[in-house]
Design an enzyme around this catalytic site. Structure first.
Site, PDB file in Angstrom:
ATOM      1  N   ASP A 196       0.895  -1.152   0.000  1.00  0.00           N
ATOM      2  CA  ASP A 196       0.000   0.000   0.000  1.00  0.00           C
ATOM      3  C   ASP A 196       0.935   1.202   0.000  1.00  0.00           C
ATOM      4  O   ASP A 196       1.615   1.461   0.999  1.00  0.00           O
ATOM      5  CB  ASP A 196      -0.872   0.016   1.256  1.00  0.00           C
ATOM      6  CG  ASP A 196      -1.865   1.161   1.209  1.00  0.00           C
ATOM      7  OD1 ASP A 196      -1.446   2.296   0.916  1.00  0.00           O
ATOM      8  OD2 ASP A 196      -3.058   0.933   1.470  1.00  0.00           O
ATOM      9  N   HIS A 197       0.980   1.919  -1.109  1.00  0.00           N
ATOM     10  CA  HIS A 197       2.067   2.894  -1.233  1.00  0.00           C
ATOM     11  C   HIS A 197       1.934   4.061  -0.247  1.00  0.00           C
ATOM     12  O   HIS A 197       2.889   4.805  -0.058  1.00  0.00           O
ATOM     13  CB  HIS A 197       2.209   3.380  -2.685  1.00  0.00           C
ATOM     14  CG  HIS A 197       1.227   4.445  -3.059  1.00  0.00           C
ATOM     15  ND1 HIS A 197      -0.027   4.157  -3.516  1.00  0.00           N
ATOM     16  CD2 HIS A 197       1.312   5.786  -3.042  1.00  0.00           C
ATOM     17  CE1 HIS A 197      -0.664   5.280  -3.761  1.00  0.00           C
ATOM     18  NE2 HIS A 197       0.125   6.305  -3.486  1.00  0.00           N
ATOM     19  N   HIS A 259      -5.708   2.973   1.418  1.00  0.00           N
ATOM     20  CA  HIS A 259      -4.959   4.173   1.806  1.00  0.00           C
ATOM     21  C   HIS A 259      -5.543   4.877   3.047  1.00  0.00           C
ATOM     22  O   HIS A 259      -4.825   5.193   3.987  1.00  0.00           O
ATOM     23  CB  HIS A 259      -4.909   5.169   0.649  1.00  0.00           C
ATOM     24  CG  HIS A 259      -4.331   4.592  -0.612  1.00  0.00           C
ATOM     25  ND1 HIS A 259      -3.399   3.594  -0.602  1.00  0.00           N
ATOM     26  CD2 HIS A 259      -4.539   4.882  -1.924  1.00  0.00           C
ATOM     27  CE1 HIS A 259      -3.065   3.293  -1.844  1.00  0.00           C
ATOM     28  NE2 HIS A 259      -3.747   4.054  -2.672  1.00  0.00           N
TER      29      HIS A 259
HETATM   30  C1  BG6 Z   1      -3.842   5.099  -6.086  1.00  0.00           C
HETATM   31  C2  BG6 Z   1      -5.237   5.236  -6.627  1.00  0.00           C
HETATM   32  O1  BG6 Z   1      -3.713   3.904  -5.348  1.00  0.00           O
HETATM   33  O2  BG6 Z   1      -3.548   6.213  -5.240  1.00  0.00           O
HETATM   34  C3  BG6 Z   1      -5.378   6.544  -7.379  1.00  0.00           C
HETATM   35  O3  BG6 Z   1      -5.526   4.143  -7.485  1.00  0.00           O
HETATM   36  C4  BG6 Z   1      -4.951   7.716  -6.524  1.00  0.00           C
HETATM   37  O4  BG6 Z   1      -6.710   6.717  -7.840  1.00  0.00           O
HETATM   38  C5  BG6 Z   1      -3.584   7.472  -5.896  1.00  0.00           C
HETATM   39  O5  BG6 Z   1      -4.907   8.873  -7.341  1.00  0.00           O
HETATM   40  C6  BG6 Z   1      -3.247   8.537  -4.874  1.00  0.00           C
HETATM   41  O6  BG6 Z   1      -1.916   8.396  -4.455  1.00  0.00           O
HETATM   42  P1  BG6 Z   1      -1.011   9.656  -4.090  1.00  0.00           P
HETATM   43  O7  BG6 Z   1       0.272   9.077  -3.620  1.00  0.00           O
HETATM   44  O8  BG6 Z   1      -0.897  10.478  -5.331  1.00  0.00           O
HETATM   45  O9  BG6 Z   1      -1.757  10.386  -3.011  1.00  0.00           O
END
Ligand code: BG6
Length: 506
Positions: A196-197, A259
């Protein structure tokens, strides 16, 4: 997540990327490898193997990646140090890269991959260690793991084998359970790295430092002192070119059980006894298990219509490419959660996320209970406000504490003021796209920042009643918020019925 200063990975390994020609590889995985290479944090003996359907040579693949990296580095994003690629760093990284065309669903391709890896191993001396990174479409996750197992590529007789699995991990509780069952037939849990990034973000990792490395916060971090918590993950972008994906997914599945719940878990977890990966992951899973079962009244959905963002007119969701003109898919979701444990009972957590909101703004805002103001009953106030602790996740990473102070002068006049901590003022941050720590940890075998099977399932279990309720009742009101606004009116009603208000999205 390492304690102390990071050093070059002590291991040596190959990294096989499934989906080597895809967006994720170009945008995030390879740029993160480049940033790690620049800081000399990659394993000394290392090989990258790109695996994908299309035939191409090693050089063509390297050039594609180089050109893309050049474009994003050149665009001046904060994720990179200079506006130009450091060619010597790139060349060294590129020298570890090879490409192999294959079919994800065909056994013969995996025999070819095994031979390819053996060759790379004998050239580079990788001790048989391999990370398989599944940056492919999620329908391939199960079949790829099965095929790796059948080809003997997951056996750890000679060196370790790890599999990184990207999001989405399932589409609901039953599919996440089925995927876990399937991959756990082939792999042990300690071989699986579910990404989960959001956990790669410094500000998210810092929540543990703020809470547990200071004597100040933890004693008041509970229902005695906290009124409620608001978590906002706002994006100003639309769905970009991802209509096909988004039509199957929607805001709830795309953002909430993954997230946003990472932010909930970091905020609400009990203090772990150590930095042990399982210790931390168990404390986080406990949070999801304690969430009071949701009913449809605890959630609202929205879809953007056309509107204006930063002075530019933008199309509505239903006008985006690959989106049905009468689509019922939500691009905004808001939820009210309560956590039935001794720390949080009675403290609502309000969550919201959406596309085409006024700006990119991610924060966790904690509201402390009001002071008894008898003393100041007759005191003039300017913009007297409640005490908020705001963890600003992105952009302008930092922490802000709002409290009331006396305005200078002869009379007692109260006014809300703020104390600000900004990362940029204190630390020189190494350039990062957010995947650096995750890749580094995977090479090191540290699973702290990756999801365990029970965490993923517990998170899906929380939102499952909403997924089902929304699937059963299509909404006729879409679109119900204009691009550039703060979301649908129903989201305001969700929080206002408790006598509270959303914070502005800046
Ligand atoms: C991704 C989603 O996992 O996370 C996207 O699929 C979203 O829809 C993105 O835009 C948001 O990540 P960050 O790091 O740009 O906040």
């Amino acid at each position: 997540m390492t304690e102390g200063k990071r050093q070059r990975c002590a291991t040596c390994c190959a990294l096989v990327i499934f989906g080597a020609g895809g967006d994720l590889t170009k945008r995030l995985v390879v740029p993160a490898l480049y940033n790690l290479a620049k800081q000399d944090l990659l394993p000394e003996k290392f090989a990258i193997v790109g695996f994908d359907h299309n035939e191409k040579t090693d050089d063509v693949w390297r050039k594609e990646l180089h050109d893309f990296l050049e474009q994003i580095v050149g665009s001046g994003h904060g994720e990179f140090e200079a506006r130009k690629i450091h060619e010597s760093v790139w060349n060294k990284l590129a020298s570890t890269m090879s490409y192999m065309a294959g079919d994800f669903l065909e056994a013969a391709s995996y025999t070819k991959l095994r031979n390819h890896l053996q060759r790379r191993d004998s050239e580079a001396g990788l001790d048989g260690n391999v990370v398989f990174y599944l940056a492919a479409a999620d329908r391939f996750f199960g079949p790829i793991v099965d095929a790796l197992g059948e080809a003997g590529l997951t056996s750890q007789e000679k060196g370790w084998r790890r599999v990184v699995i990207e999001k989405p991990f399932g589409h609901d509780l039953p599919s996440a359970k089925a995927l876990n069952q399937r991959i756990l037939k082939v792999l042990n849990e300690d071989q699986i790295y579910r990404i989960d990034h959001f956990l790669g973000k410094e500000t998210v990792q810092n929540i543990m430092a703020l809470r547990f490395a200071n004597g100040l916060f933890e004693p008041i971090w509970n229902r005695d002192r906290i009124d409620h918590v608001q978590i906002t993950v706002a994006e100003s972008i639309g769905i970009e070119q991802r209509g096909k994906f988004y039509e199957q997914t929607g805001a709830l599945r795309d953002m909430v059980p993954n997230h946003l719940f990472q932010l909930v878990a970091m905020t609400a977890m009990e203090p772990p006894a150590s930095f042990g990966a399982d210790e931390i992951r168990s404390r986080k899973a406990d949070v999801f298990k304690a969430v009071h079962p949701l009913s449809p009244d605890d959630a609202v959905r929205g879809q953007y219509g056309s509107g204006e963002i930063n002075g530019k007119t933008v199309a509505g969701y239903r006008e985006e490419p690959n989106v049905a003109p009468d689509s019922g898919v939500e691009t905004f979701a808001a939820l009210r959660l309560t956590i039935d444990n001794w720390r949080w009972a009675g403290v609502p957590f309000y969550l919201r996320t959406g596309k085409r909101l006024p700006s990119r703004w991610t924060e966790i805002a904690i509201l402390f209970k009001h002071a008894p103001l008898t003393l100041f009953r007759d005191t003039p106030t300017g913009n007297l406000g409640p005490d908020w602790l705001i963890l600003q996740i992105q952009p302008d990473e930092g922490i802000r504490l709002r409290f009331n102070a006396k305005r200078p002068g002869t009379e007692m006049h109260l006014e809300s003021v703020a104390m600000d901590f900004k990362y940029a003022d204190w630390f020189q941050q190494a350039p990062a796209v957010g995947y650096e720590t995750l890749l580094y940890d995977c090479f090191e075998g540290d699973q702290t920042l990756f999801q365990r099977a029970d965490q993923v399932e517990a998170a899906w279990a929380v939102v499952q009643p909403i997924i089902e309720a929304w699937a059963e009742s299509a909404t006729k009101e879409f679109p119900n918020y204009a691009a550039g606004s703060a979301g649908p009116k129903a989201a305001d009603a969700l929080i206002e019925r408790d006598g509270r208000k959303w914070r502005p999205i800046h």
